[in-house]
Design an enzyme around this catalytic site. Structure first.
Site: not given
Ligand code: APR
Length: 225
Positions: A89, A105, A113, A135, A194-195
């Protein structure tokens, strides 16, 4: 080549943004039922806003790293067509210069809202009684997909993943669906960066392990020569 990259929290770890399930990950410090479910928000919106305000502040003071920058470079290359699907995000892909980013995501920097579904650029801090700019209802929440909610853009994501020549997962534990199941949709080659091995590592044709700031630029350099 048509390349689709799925990123997770691991790509932003070296920018100082916590992952979720690693040692001292966010879910070792916070109860996800309280801060990342619609039920938790209904029970205590102030606690949820506090959690996302802290993550927004952390994101604003962080910088994209070499892995984000390498993907933005790959997106600019004329040799390949890159689509970034992210579970994250944060906005570090965009701040590194990437344009084709699908946030499945949601986005920390956006408000939503719960009454009228309006979306807007979130202020640094959000409070439960902030009125919706559209609104005016005091029903504003972070535009983040919580557990039990349906991720965004799933039709588009399924279409680009199944049409890809190469599907690459970067910095994700592959513990959360539907993201962890996308590798099954891939018709082309698949690669995990990836790790450490993720929960779905055996579903990939190939894998490389190491910090994202090392293995992602090296992989992009191979592709762009
Ligand atoms: N470089 C590469 N990979 C890393 C690094 C790094 N520096 N640091 C950690 N990782 C890897 C870990 O090994 C782990 O496999 O990143 C992965 C992070 O896993 P999670 O914390 O589970 O994050 P993620 O897979 O993105 O979570 C998926 O779960 O909590 C929800 O909605 C949230 O989008 C999130 C989803």
């Amino acid at each position: 080549m048509k390349i689709v990259v799925l990123t997770g929290a691991g790509i932003s770890a070296e920018s100082g943004l916590g992952t979720f399930r690693d040692q001292d990950g966010l879910w070792t410090k916070y109860d996800l039922e309280e801060v990342a479910t619609p039920e938790g928000f209904a029970r205590n919106p102030a606690l949820v806003h506090e959690f996302y305000n802290a993550r927004r502040a952390n994101c604003l003071e962080s910088l994209p790293n070499a892995a984000h920058e390498a993907l933005a470079k790959l997106e600019r290359s004329t040799q390949h067509e890159l689509t970034i699907v992210t579970q994250n995000v944060d906005n570090l892909h965009e701040r590194a210069g990437a344009a084709q980013v699908i946030h499945m995501h949601g986005e920390l920097m956006r408000g939503l809202c719960a009454a009228c579904d309006a979306r807007w650029d979130a202020p640094a801090t959000m409070q439960p009684d902030d009125p919706c700019p559209s609104c005016a209802a005091p029903a504003t929440r972070p535009d983040v997909v919580w557990f039990g909610e349906i991720p965004y853009h799933m039709d588009r994501i399924a279409a680009v993943v199944s049409a890809a020549d190469l599907f690459v997962a970067i910095g994700t534990s592959a513990e959360v669906y539907p993201a962890a199941g996308l590798v099954e949709l891939a018709q082309g080659e698949t690669l995990e960066l990836n790790l450490e091995p993720s929960a779905r590592t055996n579903a990939f044709d190939a894998r490389r392990f190491g910090p994202a700031t090392e293995i992602v630029p090296a992989w992009v350099a191979e592709l762009t020569g």
